[in-house]
Enzyme design. Structure first.
Site, PDB file in Angstrom:
ATOM      1  N   ARG A 110       0.802  -1.241   0.000  1.00  0.00           N
ATOM      2  CA  ARG A 110       0.000   0.000   0.000  1.00  0.00           C
ATOM      3  C   ARG A 110       0.830   1.286   0.000  1.00  0.00           C
ATOM      4  O   ARG A 110       0.321   2.363   0.276  1.00  0.00           O
ATOM      5  CB  ARG A 110      -0.975   0.043   1.174  1.00  0.00           C
ATOM      6  CG  ARG A 110      -1.977  -1.066   1.154  1.00  0.00           C
ATOM      7  CD  ARG A 110      -3.289  -0.658   1.767  1.00  0.00           C
ATOM      8  NE  ARG A 110      -4.253  -1.719   1.586  1.00  0.00           N
ATOM      9  CZ  ARG A 110      -4.311  -2.788   2.386  1.00  0.00           C
ATOM     10  NH1 ARG A 110      -3.498  -2.902   3.409  1.00  0.00           N
ATOM     11  NH2 ARG A 110      -5.214  -3.715   2.155  1.00  0.00           N
ATOM     12  N   LYS A 132       3.875  12.227 -10.974  1.00  0.00           N
ATOM     13  CA  LYS A 132       3.046  11.384 -11.854  1.00  0.00           C
ATOM     14  C   LYS A 132       3.812  10.087 -12.084  1.00  0.00           C
ATOM     15  O   LYS A 132       4.977  10.108 -12.484  1.00  0.00           O
ATOM     16  CB  LYS A 132       2.857  12.068 -13.208  1.00  0.00           C
ATOM     17  CG  LYS A 132       1.640  12.940 -13.297  1.00  0.00           C
ATOM     18  CD  LYS A 132       1.362  13.168 -14.774  1.00  0.00           C
ATOM     19  CE  LYS A 132       0.471  14.332 -15.015  1.00  0.00           C
ATOM     20  NZ  LYS A 132       0.322  14.611 -16.461  1.00  0.00           N
ATOM     21  N   GLU A 174      11.588  20.026 -24.226  1.00  0.00           N
ATOM     22  CA  GLU A 174      10.698  20.200 -23.064  1.00  0.00           C
ATOM     23  C   GLU A 174      11.026  21.504 -22.319  1.00  0.00           C
ATOM     24  O   GLU A 174      10.144  22.155 -21.774  1.00  0.00           O
ATOM     25  CB  GLU A 174      10.812  19.003 -22.111  1.00  0.00           C
ATOM     26  CG  GLU A 174      10.419  17.658 -22.716  1.00  0.00           C
ATOM     27  CD  GLU A 174       8.904  17.385 -22.746  1.00  0.00           C
ATOM     28  OE1 GLU A 174       8.104  18.286 -22.431  1.00  0.00           O
ATOM     29  OE2 GLU A 174       8.533  16.244 -23.113  1.00  0.00           O
ATOM     30  N   LYS A 212       8.174  23.995 -13.085  1.00  0.00           N
ATOM     31  CA  LYS A 212       7.366  22.778 -12.905  1.00  0.00           C
ATOM     32  C   LYS A 212       6.905  22.670 -11.453  1.00  0.00           C
ATOM     33  O   LYS A 212       5.750  22.324 -11.179  1.00  0.00           O
ATOM     34  CB  LYS A 212       8.159  21.533 -13.328  1.00  0.00           C
ATOM     35  CG  LYS A 212       7.368  20.255 -13.086  1.00  0.00           C
ATOM     36  CD  LYS A 212       7.146  19.404 -14.291  1.00  0.00           C
ATOM     37  CE  LYS A 212       6.143  18.293 -13.996  1.00  0.00           C
ATOM     38  NZ  LYS A 212       6.398  17.048 -14.664  1.00  0.00           N
ATOM     39  N   GLU A 222      -3.748  17.983 -11.963  1.00  0.00           N
ATOM     40  CA  GLU A 222      -3.971  18.401 -13.350  1.00  0.00           C
ATOM     41  C   GLU A 222      -5.425  18.772 -13.651  1.00  0.00           C
ATOM     42  O   GLU A 222      -6.031  18.280 -14.593  1.00  0.00           O
ATOM     43  CB  GLU A 222      -3.481  17.298 -14.314  1.00  0.00           C
ATOM     44  CG  GLU A 222      -3.263  17.832 -15.718  1.00  0.00           C
ATOM     45  CD  GLU A 222      -2.506  16.884 -16.639  1.00  0.00           C
ATOM     46  OE1 GLU A 222      -1.459  16.360 -16.230  1.00  0.00           O
ATOM     47  OE2 GLU A 222      -2.983  16.683 -17.761  1.00  0.00           O
ATOM     48  N   ARG A 226      -1.716  22.676 -14.648  1.00  0.00           N
ATOM     49  CA  ARG A 226      -0.726  21.628 -14.955  1.00  0.00           C
ATOM     50  C   ARG A 226      -0.923  21.063 -16.359  1.00  0.00           C
ATOM     51  O   ARG A 226       0.030  20.605 -16.994  1.00  0.00           O
ATOM     52  CB  ARG A 226      -0.798  20.503 -13.902  1.00  0.00           C
ATOM     53  CG  ARG A 226       0.311  19.484 -14.078  1.00  0.00           C
ATOM     54  CD  ARG A 226       0.431  18.509 -12.916  1.00  0.00           C
ATOM     55  NE  ARG A 226       1.559  17.623 -13.129  1.00  0.00           N
ATOM     56  CZ  ARG A 226       2.000  16.736 -12.252  1.00  0.00           C
ATOM     57  NH1 ARG A 226       1.407  16.602 -11.089  1.00  0.00           N
ATOM     58  NH2 ARG A 226       3.048  15.976 -12.544  1.00  0.00           N
ATOM     59  N   ASN A 230       1.252  20.129 -21.216  1.00  0.00           N
ATOM     60  CA  ASN A 230       1.023  19.256 -22.374  1.00  0.00           C
ATOM     61  C   ASN A 230       1.040  20.007 -23.704  1.00  0.00           C
ATOM     62  O   ASN A 230       0.667  19.454 -24.737  1.00  0.00           O
ATOM     63  CB  ASN A 230      -0.310  18.520 -22.235  1.00  0.00           C
ATOM     64  CG  ASN A 230      -0.250  17.473 -21.157  1.00  0.00           C
ATOM     65  OD1 ASN A 230       0.723  16.730 -21.074  1.00  0.00           O
ATOM     66  ND2 ASN A 230      -1.262  17.427 -20.314  1.00  0.00           N
ATOM     67  N   HIS A 233       2.007  18.340 -26.897  1.00  0.00           N
ATOM     68  CA  HIS A 233       1.879  16.902 -26.669  1.00  0.00           C
ATOM     69  C   HIS A 233       0.651  16.293 -27.341  1.00  0.00           C
ATOM     70  O   HIS A 233       0.665  15.118 -27.701  1.00  0.00           O
ATOM     71  CB  HIS A 233       1.839  16.588 -25.171  1.00  0.00           C
ATOM     72  CG  HIS A 233       3.178  16.719 -24.509  1.00  0.00           C
ATOM     73  ND1 HIS A 233       3.896  17.891 -24.519  1.00  0.00           N
ATOM     74  CD2 HIS A 233       3.945  15.825 -23.833  1.00  0.00           C
ATOM     75  CE1 HIS A 233       5.041  17.709 -23.870  1.00  0.00           C
ATOM     76  NE2 HIS A 233       5.094  16.462 -23.447  1.00  0.00           N
ATOM     77  N   HIS A 237       1.817  13.254 -29.333  1.00  0.00           N
ATOM     78  CA  HIS A 237       1.456  11.863 -29.025  1.00  0.00           C
ATOM     79  C   HIS A 237       0.941  11.136 -30.262  1.00  0.00           C
ATOM     80  O   HIS A 237       1.208   9.947 -30.451  1.00  0.00           O
ATOM     81  CB  HIS A 237       0.378  11.824 -27.927  1.00  0.00           C
ATOM     82  CG  HIS A 237       0.941  12.113 -26.562  1.00  0.00           C
ATOM     83  ND1 HIS A 237       0.203  12.645 -25.542  1.00  0.00           N
ATOM     84  CD2 HIS A 237       2.194  11.941 -26.064  1.00  0.00           C
ATOM     85  CE1 HIS A 237       0.972  12.794 -24.470  1.00  0.00           C
ATOM     86  NE2 HIS A 237       2.176  12.375 -24.761  1.00  0.00           N
ATOM     87  N   HIS A 250      10.409  11.057 -27.717  1.00  0.00           N
ATOM     88  CA  HIS A 250       9.261  11.820 -27.246  1.00  0.00           C
ATOM     89  C   HIS A 250       9.458  13.346 -27.447  1.00  0.00           C
ATOM     90  O   HIS A 250       8.602  14.023 -28.020  1.00  0.00           O
ATOM     91  CB  HIS A 250       9.010  11.485 -25.767  1.00  0.00           C
ATOM     92  CG  HIS A 250       8.019  12.355 -25.116  1.00  0.00           C
ATOM     93  ND1 HIS A 250       6.670  12.277 -25.392  1.00  0.00           N
ATOM     94  CD2 HIS A 250       8.157  13.361 -24.218  1.00  0.00           C
ATOM     95  CE1 HIS A 250       6.032  13.185 -24.681  1.00  0.00           C
ATOM     96  NE2 HIS A 250       6.911  13.854 -23.961  1.00  0.00           N
TER      97      HIS A 250
END
Ligand SMILES: NC(=O)c1ccc[n+]([C@@H]2O[C@H](COP(=O)([O-])OP(=O)(O)OC[C@H]3O[C@@H](n4cnc5c(N)ncnc54)[C@H](O)[C@@H]3O)[C@@H](O)[C@H]2O)c1
Ligand SMILES: [Zn+2]
Length: 346
Positions: A110, A132, A174, A212, A222, A226, A230, A233, A237, A250
């Site tokens: 846990r 994340k 980035e 960040k 998000e 946040r 993206n 992205h 993607h 990426h």
């Protein structure tokens, strides 16, 4: 050298940007890494660590191993080593190792502590900060995961000396993204300096982490701000997916995605031609790709609906508002979007 604080009450943690210094643990620890990083840097890391027991768990290198099988493999070793709830994991690698380790730490008994020691530029400026975690499955990338903040992040630019030049450039994409979205002065700094110089790169790592950290502190889950990270992205993607995650790194796909988003912003009057041109020029300065041939416009458009940000069939685009500011835009006419995709081909 600097320390940046993230305060997500009740969790708060520090991001140290400096050469590693001795750390000591009175618990068992496991360093999760891959053969490449381990081969290059494990002795440097071990020189700086003392603990009750130190285990090294080596996982396969590559996005295709960022899956449940690898998580299972790590869990099994943790049980074998009789890790308890005070034991700690150390993610020692790029974003893949970081995402898998963070996820495993959140589910072992846990939840146990973990520390990030990122070794790629992308992971130093982006993925190691913000908690994340995630793995992929057959339905797509990062579809399984948690929000699980690390106990601490140690960013040591020493590791970057062995990084492939393409990986470095992907990380630079980035950094540029961060500046366009959030900080005009930072963009000017990037424009006027050469990021191939390590001391300049260090300054941009520090600034990116500050941005960040601020964004994540304001919006951990998000819900708004946040999501702006993206930028580039949504398009990127799709490009990664269409090219089977093999042609572009990426950050390279994000670079093309930034240009596509800019064309949309330009047509909506959100940025000027000059701003679009200067962004393109900077990406090209670091030999990042800025062009992609779209074979089938309708197919590309359809793929927007698979994006995690799409809710109730409503598309969302992160678009720049000039340089240094950005917004989330919905309800953009299908014709306008398809027109941008069509023109991108010419
Ligand atoms: N959690 C987040 O917020 C977040 C954000 C962005 C990206 N990500 C994830 O991060 C992953 C990409 O991360 P990445 O770009 O770091 O890729 P990566 O982890 O695959 O690392 C890239 C390559 O560099 C090698 N490498 C790592 N450190 C090195 C070093 N110091 N010297 C030489 N080689 C080294 C790795 O073994 C690998 O082959 C993706 O899975 C993406 O989904 C997560
Ligand atoms: Zn990214």
């Amino acid at each position: 050298m600097s320390i940046i604080n993230i305060d997500l009450s009740p969790m708060a943690y520090k991001i140290h940007i400096k050469p590693l210094s001795p750390m000591s643990f009175n618990t068992k620890i496991a360093i999760i890494t891959n053969p490449k990083i381990s081969g290059l840097h494990i002795s440097y890391l071990l020189k700086n660590i003392t603990a009750k027991e130190i285990h090294i768990i080596t996982i396969n290198d590559g996005e295709k191993y960022k899956n449940m099988q690898t998580v299972d493999f790590i869990l099994e070793q943790l049980f074998n080593y009789k890790f308890d709830r005070d034991s700690t994991l150390i993610a020692f690698g790029g974003g893949i190792v970081g995402d898998i380790t963070g996820f495993t730490a959140s589910i072992y008994q846990r939840g146990i502590d973990y520390i990030q020691i990122p070794t790629t530029l992308l992971s130093q400026v982006d993925s190691s900060v913000g908690g994340k975690t995630g793995i992929n499955n057959t339905f797509g990338k990062n579809l399984i995961g948690t929000f699980n903040q690390p106990n601490c992040v140690y960013i040591d630019t020493h590791f970057l000396s062995t990084l492939d030049i393409r990986e470095t450039r992907a990380g630079i994409a980035e950094i540029i993204k961060m500046a366009i979205c959030f900080d005009h002065n930072f963009f000017e700094f990037i424009k006027n300096n050469n990021l191939n110089d390590i001391s300049i790169l260090q300054k941009t790592i520090q600034k990116s982490v500050e941005i960040k950290a601020r964004v994540v502190t304001e919006d951990e889950k998000e819900k708004g701000q946040r999501a702006k990270l993206n930028y580039g992205h949504t398009f990127g993607h799709i490009i990664e997916n269409q090219t089977n995650y093999t042609k572009y790194l990426h950050g390279e796909a994000v670079s093309i995605g930034i240009i596509m988003a800019n064309k949309l912003a330009l047509s909506l009057g959100l940025i000027s031609k000059q701003e679009d041109a200067i962004i393109t020029k900077i990406l090209q300065k670091y030999e990042l790709p800025t062009y992609y041939k779209i074979d089938n416009i309708d197919e590309f458009y359809k793929q927007f609906f698979l994006d995690k940000k799409t809710k109730n069939q409503k598309l969302k685009f992160i678009l720049p508002l000039g340089i240094g500011n950005s917004a989330i835009k919905e309800d953009i006419d299908e014709k306008i979007i398809k027109n941008i995709l069509r023109n991108f081909n010419e």
